[in-house]
Design a protein around this motif. Structure first.
Motif, PDB file in Angstrom:
ATOM      1  N   ALA A   1       0.657  -1.210   0.004  1.00  0.00           N
ATOM      2  CA  ALA A   1      -0.034   0.081   0.150  1.00  0.00           C
ATOM      3  C   ALA A   1       0.874   1.328   0.047  1.00  0.00           C
ATOM      4  O   ALA A   1       0.433   2.346   0.210  1.00  0.00           O
ATOM      5  N   LYS A   2       2.087   1.146  -0.135  1.00  0.00           N
ATOM      6  CA  LYS A   2       3.103   2.212  -0.211  1.00  0.00           C
ATOM      7  C   LYS A   2       3.080   3.163   1.209  1.00  0.00           C
ATOM      8  O   LYS A   2       2.995   4.248   1.156  1.00  0.00           O
ATOM      9  N   ALA A   3       2.663   2.466   2.408  1.00  0.00           N
ATOM     10  CA  ALA A   3       2.354   3.196   3.594  1.00  0.00           C
ATOM     11  C   ALA A   3       3.773   3.485   4.238  1.00  0.00           C
ATOM     12  O   ALA A   3       4.884   2.945   3.845  1.00  0.00           O
ATOM     13  N   ASP A   4       3.901   4.600   4.891  1.00  0.00           N
ATOM     14  CA  ASP A   4       5.027   5.108   5.381  1.00  0.00           C
ATOM     15  C   ASP A   4       4.546   5.666   6.818  1.00  0.00           C
ATOM     16  O   ASP A   4       3.930   6.730   6.904  1.00  0.00           O
ATOM     17  N   LEU A   5       4.790   4.992   8.122  1.00  0.00           N
ATOM     18  CA  LEU A   5       4.441   5.327   8.905  1.00  0.00           C
ATOM     19  C   LEU A   5       5.495   6.262  10.069  1.00  0.00           C
ATOM     20  O   LEU A   5       5.034   6.470  11.187  1.00  0.00           O
ATOM     21  N   ARG A   6       6.534   6.433   9.330  1.00  0.00           N
ATOM     22  CA  ARG A   6       7.655   7.208  10.118  1.00  0.00           C
ATOM     23  C   ARG A   6       6.882   8.666  10.431  1.00  0.00           C
ATOM     24  O   ARG A   6       7.192   9.193  11.774  1.00  0.00           O
ATOM     25  N   PRO A   7       6.346   9.328   9.694  1.00  0.00           N
ATOM     26  CA  PRO A   7       5.729  10.782  10.296  1.00  0.00           C
ATOM     27  C   PRO A   7       5.020  10.574  11.418  1.00  0.00           C
ATOM     28  O   PRO A   7       4.939  11.514  12.191  1.00  0.00           O
ATOM     29  N   ARG A   8       4.036   9.741  11.081  1.00  0.00           N
ATOM     30  CA  ARG A   8       2.925   9.570  12.093  1.00  0.00           C
ATOM     31  C   ARG A   8       3.366   8.866  13.576  1.00  0.00           C
ATOM     32  O   ARG A   8       3.144   9.635  14.523  1.00  0.00           O
ATOM     33  N   LYS A   9       4.283   8.190  13.687  1.00  0.00           N
ATOM     34  CA  LYS A   9       5.119   7.657  14.545  1.00  0.00           C
ATOM     35  C   LYS A   9       5.858   8.660  15.218  1.00  0.00           C
ATOM     36  O   LYS A   9       5.869   8.860  16.603  1.00  0.00           O
ATOM     37  N   TRP A  10       6.646   9.564  14.547  1.00  0.00           N
ATOM     38  CA  TRP A  10       7.525  10.568  15.090  1.00  0.00           C
ATOM     39  C   TRP A  10       6.370  11.422  15.953  1.00  0.00           C
ATOM     40  O   TRP A  10       6.763  12.199  16.988  1.00  0.00           O
ATOM     41  N   ARG A  11       5.418  12.129  15.158  1.00  0.00           N
ATOM     42  CA  ARG A  11       4.567  12.947  15.560  1.00  0.00           C
ATOM     43  C   ARG A  11       4.004  12.518  16.960  1.00  0.00           C
ATOM     44  O   ARG A  11       3.839  13.138  18.171  1.00  0.00           O
ATOM     45  N   GLY A  12       3.560  11.190  16.965  1.00  0.00           N
ATOM     46  CA  GLY A  12       3.049  10.691  18.164  1.00  0.00           C
ATOM     47  C   GLY A  12       4.181  10.826  19.333  1.00  0.00           C
ATOM     48  O   GLY A  12       3.827  11.111  20.540  1.00  0.00           O
ATOM     49  N   ARG A  13       5.328  10.512  19.097  1.00  0.00           N
ATOM     50  CA  ARG A  13       6.615  10.480  20.002  1.00  0.00           C
ATOM     51  C   ARG A  13       6.872  11.970  20.343  1.00  0.00           C
ATOM     52  O   ARG A  13       6.740  12.133  21.643  1.00  0.00           O
ATOM     53  N   HIS A  14       6.651  12.672  19.465  1.00  0.00           N
ATOM     54  CA  HIS A  14       6.823  14.143  19.828  1.00  0.00           C
ATOM     55  C   HIS A  14       5.826  14.958  20.674  1.00  0.00           C
ATOM     56  O   HIS A  14       6.218  15.407  21.640  1.00  0.00           O
ATOM     57  N   VAL A  15       4.721  14.501  20.385  1.00  0.00           N
ATOM     58  CA  VAL A  15       3.441  14.980  21.248  1.00  0.00           C
ATOM     59  C   VAL A  15       3.518  14.378  22.687  1.00  0.00           C
ATOM     60  O   VAL A  15       3.452  15.111  23.613  1.00  0.00           O
ATOM     61  N   GLY A  16       3.956  13.287  22.542  1.00  0.00           N
ATOM     62  CA  GLY A  16       3.939  12.528  23.921  1.00  0.00           C
ATOM     63  C   GLY A  16       4.943  13.045  24.863  1.00  0.00           C
ATOM     64  O   GLY A  16       4.671  13.333  26.208  1.00  0.00           O
ATOM     65  N   LEU A  17       6.087  13.415  24.308  1.00  0.00           N
ATOM     66  CA  LEU A  17       7.158  13.862  25.068  1.00  0.00           C
ATOM     67  C   LEU A  17       6.757  15.368  25.484  1.00  0.00           C
ATOM     68  O   LEU A  17       7.168  15.736  26.558  1.00  0.00           O
ATOM     69  N   LEU A  18       6.086  16.194  24.486  1.00  0.00           N
ATOM     70  CA  LEU A  18       5.927  17.384  24.964  1.00  0.00           C
ATOM     71  C   LEU A  18       4.716  17.551  26.250  1.00  0.00           C
ATOM     72  O   LEU A  18       4.784  18.306  27.160  1.00  0.00           O
ATOM     73  N   LEU A  19       3.805  16.700  25.884  1.00  0.00           N
ATOM     74  CA  LEU A  19       2.647  16.470  27.139  1.00  0.00           C
ATOM     75  C   LEU A  19       3.215  16.142  28.549  1.00  0.00           C
ATOM     76  O   LEU A  19       2.916  16.702  29.536  1.00  0.00           O
ATOM     77  N   ARG A  20       4.337  15.317  28.523  1.00  0.00           N
ATOM     78  CA  ARG A  20       5.010  14.862  29.617  1.00  0.00           C
ATOM     79  C   ARG A  20       5.867  16.015  30.421  1.00  0.00           C
ATOM     80  O   ARG A  20       5.987  15.914  31.455  1.00  0.00           O
ATOM     81  N   ARG A  21       5.996  17.066  29.567  1.00  0.00           N
ATOM     82  CA  ARG A  21       6.745  18.178  30.445  1.00  0.00           C
ATOM     83  C   ARG A  21       6.074  19.121  30.641  1.00  0.00           C
ATOM     84  O   ARG A  21       6.538  20.350  31.268  1.00  0.00           O
ATOM     85  N   THR A  22       4.921  19.008  30.800  1.00  0.00           N
ATOM     86  CA  THR A  22       3.989  20.225  31.635  1.00  0.00           C
ATOM     87  C   THR A  22       2.499  19.511  32.062  1.00  0.00           C
ATOM     88  O   THR A  22       1.813  18.488  31.403  1.00  0.00           O
ATOM     89  N   ALA A  23       1.969  20.169  33.270  1.00  0.00           N
ATOM     90  CA  ALA A  23       0.828  19.613  33.891  1.00  0.00           C
ATOM     91  C   ALA A  23      -0.172  20.746  33.621  1.00  0.00           C
ATOM     92  O   ALA A  23      -1.366  20.719  33.868  1.00  0.00           O
ATOM     93  N   ASP A  24       0.152  21.763  33.011  1.00  0.00           N
ATOM     94  CA  ASP A  24      -0.786  22.887  32.954  1.00  0.00           C
ATOM     95  C   ASP A  24      -1.664  22.751  31.819  1.00  0.00           C
ATOM     96  O   ASP A  24      -1.369  22.217  30.509  1.00  0.00           O
ATOM     97  N   PRO A  25      -3.037  22.860  32.009  1.00  0.00           N
ATOM     98  CA  PRO A  25      -3.782  22.310  31.068  1.00  0.00           C
ATOM     99  C   PRO A  25      -4.052  23.197  29.854  1.00  0.00           C
ATOM    100  O   PRO A  25      -4.359  22.551  28.740  1.00  0.00           O
TER     101      PRO A  25
END
Length: 291
Positions: A178-202
């Motif tokens: 299917a010519k899929a490439d999960l790298r951008p999506r997987k990276w975004r998930g990691r990126h967002v997760g790391l950012l969320l871990r760095r703050t508790a401010d809603p």
């Protein structure tokens, strides 16, 4: 709406709770530090030097939560408490261990060498989501060059030796067909997760989620212009190494935006939930965001 000046960003510690000032007389990497100077936060360049890291390695240490930033300066630059640098040094282990944790390689050929396979096999493993990039660079041809943590590559090779040889499993073959490439999506998930871990401010957490939504989706999710101003003011800066040249920046910006409909839906739902909590805080305290 309450005032939303730079204090909104400055009063949130980017890396969670940071210990207070260090005791007088602590020795810094460049020489002895005594008196009140020991309590003065330092900038990123100096902090990197004191930890023996390059600027890119230090940026990755902050990204991964290994080094926690303190409140920003009045100019908006991240600052780092000496107590935090001492904490990092105390838990880093043997000389060079910290650098090993943040060491990264760029591109499929270098990454393939780490795990002991050919570049084409590694590309398949990465495109199918078995290894997740930690960052990206845009080369002079405006092509995306993915970065991978060396420690994670070695861990993958030790954990999944069967993935390094033989034919691809059926799920991978379907993705490649299917010519899929999960790298951008997987990276975004990691990126967002790391950012969320760095703050508790809603509100800041909502801003992280809003930052990856396409513009149209964001307008639908946040119809109030005042709230969008708040989210834009609190939104995370581009990752270290984000290009400045417009053509290359356009490619990189695409990596920061959710694409597949189910991914967009996930971030949209998460943003709705985060905004409900942020609005509730504003109503109860009157301290943050539109009221």
């Amino acid at each position: 709406m309450t005032q939303m000046g730079t204090a909104l960003r400055d009063d949130v510690a980017a890396g969670g709770d940071v210990a207070g000032g260090a005791a007088a007389g602590r020795a810094a990497a460049g020489g002895a530090v005594s008196g009140g100077a020991a309590d003065v936060p330092v900038g990123g360049v100096q902090a990197a030097g004191e930890l023996g890291l390059s600027r890119s390695e230090f940026a990755r240490a902050v990204q991964l939560g290994i080094v926690r930033a303190g409140p920003r300066s009045l100019a908006g630059a991240a600052r780092y408490a000496r107590a935090e640098l001492d904490r990092v040094r105390s838990v880093a282990g043997p000389p060079g261990a910290l650098r090993e944790r943040v060491e990264a390689v760029a591109g499929a050929e270098a990454a393939a060498g780490v795990v002991g396979v050919g570049p084409s096999r590694f590309t398949r493993l990465a495109r199918c989501g078995h290894v997740i990039p930690v960052g990206y660079r845009i080369n002079r041809y405006r092509a995306v060059v993915w970065l991978y943590l060396t420690a994670e590559l070695r861990s993958f090779a030790a954990r999944e030796p069967g993935m390094l040889r033989g034919i691809a499993p059926p799920a991978d073959r379907e993705l490649m067909a299917a010519k899929a490439d999960l790298r951008p999506r997987k990276w975004r998930g990691r990126h967002v997760g790391l950012l969320l871990r760095r703050t508790a401010d809603p509100w800041e957490r909502a801003a992280v989620l809003a930052s990856v939504l396409p513009e149209g989706e964001l307008l639908e999710a946040v119809p109030d212009p005042a709230e969008r101003i708040v989210l834009a003011a609190l939104g995370p800066p581009p990752p270290y190494g984000h290009p400045q040249v417009p053509a290359a920046a356009a490619v990189a910006t695409g990596l920061l935006t959710a694409g597949p409909p189910d991914e967009v839906h996930w971030y949209r739902t998460s943003l709705d939930f985060a905004l409900a909590g942020a609005r509730g805080q504003s109503k109860s305290t009157g301290e943050r965001g539109p009221t």
